[in-house]
Design a protein around this motif. Structure first.
Motif, PDB file in Angstrom:
ATOM      1  N   UNK A  26       8.126  23.929  27.573  1.00  0.00           N
ATOM      2  CA  UNK A  26       8.819  24.222  26.487  1.00  0.00           C
ATOM      3  C   UNK A  26       8.168  23.260  25.328  1.00  0.00           C
ATOM      4  N   UNK A  27       7.822  22.385  25.320  1.00  0.00           N
ATOM      5  CA  UNK A  27       6.743  21.113  24.886  1.00  0.00           C
ATOM      6  C   UNK A  27       6.274  22.517  24.076  1.00  0.00           C
ATOM      7  N   UNK A  28       5.198  22.922  25.011  1.00  0.00           N
ATOM      8  CA  UNK A  28       4.227  23.225  24.510  1.00  0.00           C
ATOM      9  C   UNK A  28       4.301  24.376  23.476  1.00  0.00           C
ATOM     10  N   UNK A  29       5.038  25.303  23.848  1.00  0.00           N
ATOM     11  CA  UNK A  29       5.692  26.532  23.181  1.00  0.00           C
ATOM     12  C   UNK A  29       6.210  25.897  21.912  1.00  0.00           C
ATOM     13  N   UNK A  30       7.337  25.015  21.762  1.00  0.00           N
ATOM     14  CA  UNK A  30       7.838  24.730  20.727  1.00  0.00           C
ATOM     15  C   UNK A  30       6.352  24.057  19.412  1.00  0.00           C
ATOM     16  N   UNK A  31       5.495  23.249  20.064  1.00  0.00           N
ATOM     17  CA  UNK A  31       5.086  21.620  19.569  1.00  0.00           C
ATOM     18  C   UNK A  31       3.269  21.455  20.082  1.00  0.00           C
ATOM     19  N   UNK A  32       3.054  21.424  21.471  1.00  0.00           N
ATOM     20  CA  UNK A  32       1.709  20.406  21.853  1.00  0.00           C
ATOM     21  C   UNK A  32       0.577  21.829  21.301  1.00  0.00           C
ATOM     22  N   UNK A  33       1.525  23.402  20.907  1.00  0.00           N
ATOM     23  CA  UNK A  33       0.384  23.959  21.000  1.00  0.00           C
ATOM     24  C   UNK A  33      -0.029  24.486  19.826  1.00  0.00           C
ATOM     25  N   UNK A  34       0.169  23.780  18.651  1.00  0.00           N
ATOM     26  CA  UNK A  34       0.795  24.044  17.975  1.00  0.00           C
ATOM     27  C   UNK A  34       0.507  22.583  16.169  1.00  0.00           C
ATOM     28  N   UNK A  35      -0.526  21.774  17.526  1.00  0.00           N
ATOM     29  CA  UNK A  35      -0.627  20.009  16.862  1.00  0.00           C
ATOM     30  C   UNK A  35      -2.515  19.924  17.353  1.00  0.00           C
ATOM     31  N   UNK A  36      -2.937  19.697  16.206  1.00  0.00           N
ATOM     32  CA  UNK A  36      -4.627  19.424  16.449  1.00  0.00           C
ATOM     33  C   UNK A  36      -4.382  18.340  18.289  1.00  0.00           C
ATOM     34  N   UNK A  37      -4.406  18.146  18.935  1.00  0.00           N
ATOM     35  CA  UNK A  37      -4.494  17.316  19.785  1.00  0.00           C
ATOM     36  C   UNK A  37      -5.571  17.689  20.707  1.00  0.00           C
ATOM     37  N   UNK A  38      -6.082  16.985  21.450  1.00  0.00           N
ATOM     38  CA  UNK A  38      -7.221  16.330  22.404  1.00  0.00           C
ATOM     39  C   UNK A  38      -6.104  16.526  24.042  1.00  0.00           C
ATOM     40  N   UNK A  39      -6.366  17.045  24.989  1.00  0.00           N
ATOM     41  CA  UNK A  39      -6.168  17.520  26.125  1.00  0.00           C
ATOM     42  C   UNK A  39      -5.795  16.130  26.753  1.00  0.00           C
ATOM     43  N   UNK A  40      -6.971  14.893  26.478  1.00  0.00           N
ATOM     44  CA  UNK A  40      -6.080  13.773  27.234  1.00  0.00           C
ATOM     45  C   UNK A  40      -4.894  13.666  26.583  1.00  0.00           C
ATOM     46  N   UNK A  41      -4.442  13.584  26.164  1.00  0.00           N
ATOM     47  CA  UNK A  41      -2.897  13.249  25.063  1.00  0.00           C
ATOM     48  C   UNK A  41      -2.328  13.523  25.557  1.00  0.00           C
ATOM     49  N   UNK A  42      -2.093  14.596  26.435  1.00  0.00           N
ATOM     50  CA  UNK A  42      -1.122  15.377  27.518  1.00  0.00           C
ATOM     51  C   UNK A  42      -1.414  15.225  28.764  1.00  0.00           C
ATOM     52  N   UNK A  43      -0.518  14.543  29.422  1.00  0.00           N
ATOM     53  CA  UNK A  43       0.218  14.017  30.493  1.00  0.00           C
ATOM     54  C   UNK A  43       1.126  14.117  31.150  1.00  0.00           C
ATOM     55  N   UNK A  44       1.231  15.332  32.055  1.00  0.00           N
ATOM     56  CA  UNK A  44       2.454  15.993  31.851  1.00  0.00           C
ATOM     57  C   UNK A  44       2.948  16.231  33.190  1.00  0.00           C
ATOM     58  N   UNK A  45       3.734  16.234  34.103  1.00  0.00           N
ATOM     59  CA  UNK A  45       3.687  16.533  35.813  1.00  0.00           C
ATOM     60  C   UNK A  45       3.480  17.661  36.312  1.00  0.00           C
ATOM     61  N   UNK A  46       2.598  17.355  36.785  1.00  0.00           N
ATOM     62  CA  UNK A  46       2.073  19.304  37.736  1.00  0.00           C
ATOM     63  C   UNK A  46       3.102  19.698  38.715  1.00  0.00           C
ATOM     64  N   UNK A  47       4.502  19.967  38.388  1.00  0.00           N
ATOM     65  CA  UNK A  47       5.052  20.476  38.631  1.00  0.00           C
ATOM     66  C   UNK A  47       4.637  21.655  39.981  1.00  0.00           C
ATOM     67  N   UNK A  48       3.384  22.620  39.332  1.00  0.00           N
ATOM     68  CA  UNK A  48       3.249  23.909  40.421  1.00  0.00           C
ATOM     69  C   UNK A  48       2.877  23.147  41.656  1.00  0.00           C
ATOM     70  N   UNK A  49       2.764  21.480  41.801  1.00  0.00           N
ATOM     71  CA  UNK A  49       2.272  20.783  43.261  1.00  0.00           C
ATOM     72  C   UNK A  49       3.413  21.031  44.310  1.00  0.00           C
ATOM     73  N   UNK A  50       3.191  20.123  45.787  1.00  0.00           N
ATOM     74  CA  UNK A  50       4.283  19.783  46.218  1.00  0.00           C
ATOM     75  C   UNK A  50       5.048  18.587  45.870  1.00  0.00           C
ATOM     76  N   UNK A  51       5.861  18.795  45.615  1.00  0.00           N
ATOM     77  CA  UNK A  51       6.428  17.440  44.828  1.00  0.00           C
ATOM     78  C   UNK A  51       6.941  16.142  45.331  1.00  0.00           C
ATOM     79  N   UNK A  52       6.163  16.063  46.381  1.00  0.00           N
ATOM     80  CA  UNK A  52       5.576  14.335  46.641  1.00  0.00           C
ATOM     81  C   UNK A  52       4.705  14.188  46.358  1.00  0.00           C
TER      82      UNK A  52
END
Ligand code: 6PG
Length: 246
Positions: free
Chosen positions: A88-114
């Motif tokens: 949601x944040x990527x669609x509405x904001x992050x993808x529209x801004x001049x950001x470097x990948x290392x500025x985005x510290x997302x939670x890897x929801x696709x991994x095993x929860x623990x």
């Protein structure tokens, strides 16, 4: 008891604009005083318009290369899933801004929860260069939504995660869809420089009333556990959400 400042706007649109304005202003201040702005984003639906406004109307108000993005919680789904908070944040904001990948510290929801929870804890400790186990990261701003049951991030009523004291992030299984999530813990939220709530709509009026003017019962109303050490709490709401407050 923390100071609670209430900003009540006439309607949802006015709320979204005011929130974007306040965030852009704070970002400018933080970058001016200490060279960067570290923000912890909330998920859910309420912040979407504010994120969009930050990437459009307020785009030139912030030096985006000095901003670090983290999340308060994530659903255990792929980043391109409609339920993903990162998505949601990527669609509405992050993808529209001049950001470097290392500025985005997302939670890897696709991994095993623990694994995703411990991975995020490692990322927090690495990004904030924490040496000692007892050290806690401190965000410039933690943005929180509020669930109709008064949950914050993915810390739900009567859940053991409410009492987590040492880990920075935990995997939880809650009565919501999707049920499997990763959430920051309360010590992390309360170690922030500032905590701002963004709450909109009639459906939240009961929770707002209980949290702010109800009996002290944090097991039932987890938002009552939000007590940042250093600052006031700001509640940005629209009139519908604040309707039951005296
Ligand atoms: C999440 C959130 C959660 C959210 C509230 C309010 O992942 O769901 O982080 O804490 O803020 O549930 O959600 P809405 O804004 O959609 O009402």
């Amino acid at each position: 008891m923390n100071q609670q400042r209430l900003i009540v706007m006439d309607d949802a649109q006015a709320l979204y604009v005011r929130a974007a304005e306040e965030i852009a202003h704070l970002a400018g201040e933080a970058i001016c005083t200490h060279g960067e702005f570290i923000i912890c984003l909330t998920g859910g639906s309420t912040p979407a318009s504010t994120y969009e406004l930050l990437a459009t109307r307020f785009r030139l108000s912030v030096d985006w290369k000095e901003v670090q993005f983290f999340w308060g919680d994530e659903r255990c789904v792929r980043p391109d899933d409609p339920a993903s908070n990162f998505g949601m944040a990527n669609r509405t904001m992050l993808s529209k801004l001049p950001l470097r990948p290392e500025q985005i510290h997302r939670i890897r929801g696709e991994e095993e929860p623990a694994d995703a929870a411990s991975d995020y804890e490692r990322e927090l400790r690495r990004s904030f260069q924490l040496q000692r186990l007892e050290d806690l990261p401190s965000f410039d701003l933690v943005l929180l939504g509020l669930g109709e049951n008064a949950h914050v991030a993915s810390l739900f009523p009567h859940h053991p995660a409410l009492h987590e004291k040492t880990r920075l992030a935990v995997a939880v299984d809650v009565e919501a869809t999707p049920s499997k999530r990763i959430s920051l813990t309360m010590p992390m939220i309360n170690n922030a420089e500032r905590v701002w709530f963004l709450v909109s709509g009639e459906s939240k009026a009961g929770a707002v009333k209980s949290v702010l003017q109800g009996p002290a019962d944090p097991e039932q109303y987890p938002a009552q556990l939000v007590k940042p050490h250093t600052s006031e709490i700001v509640w940005m709401m629209d009139k519908a959400a604040a309707r039951r407050l005296e």
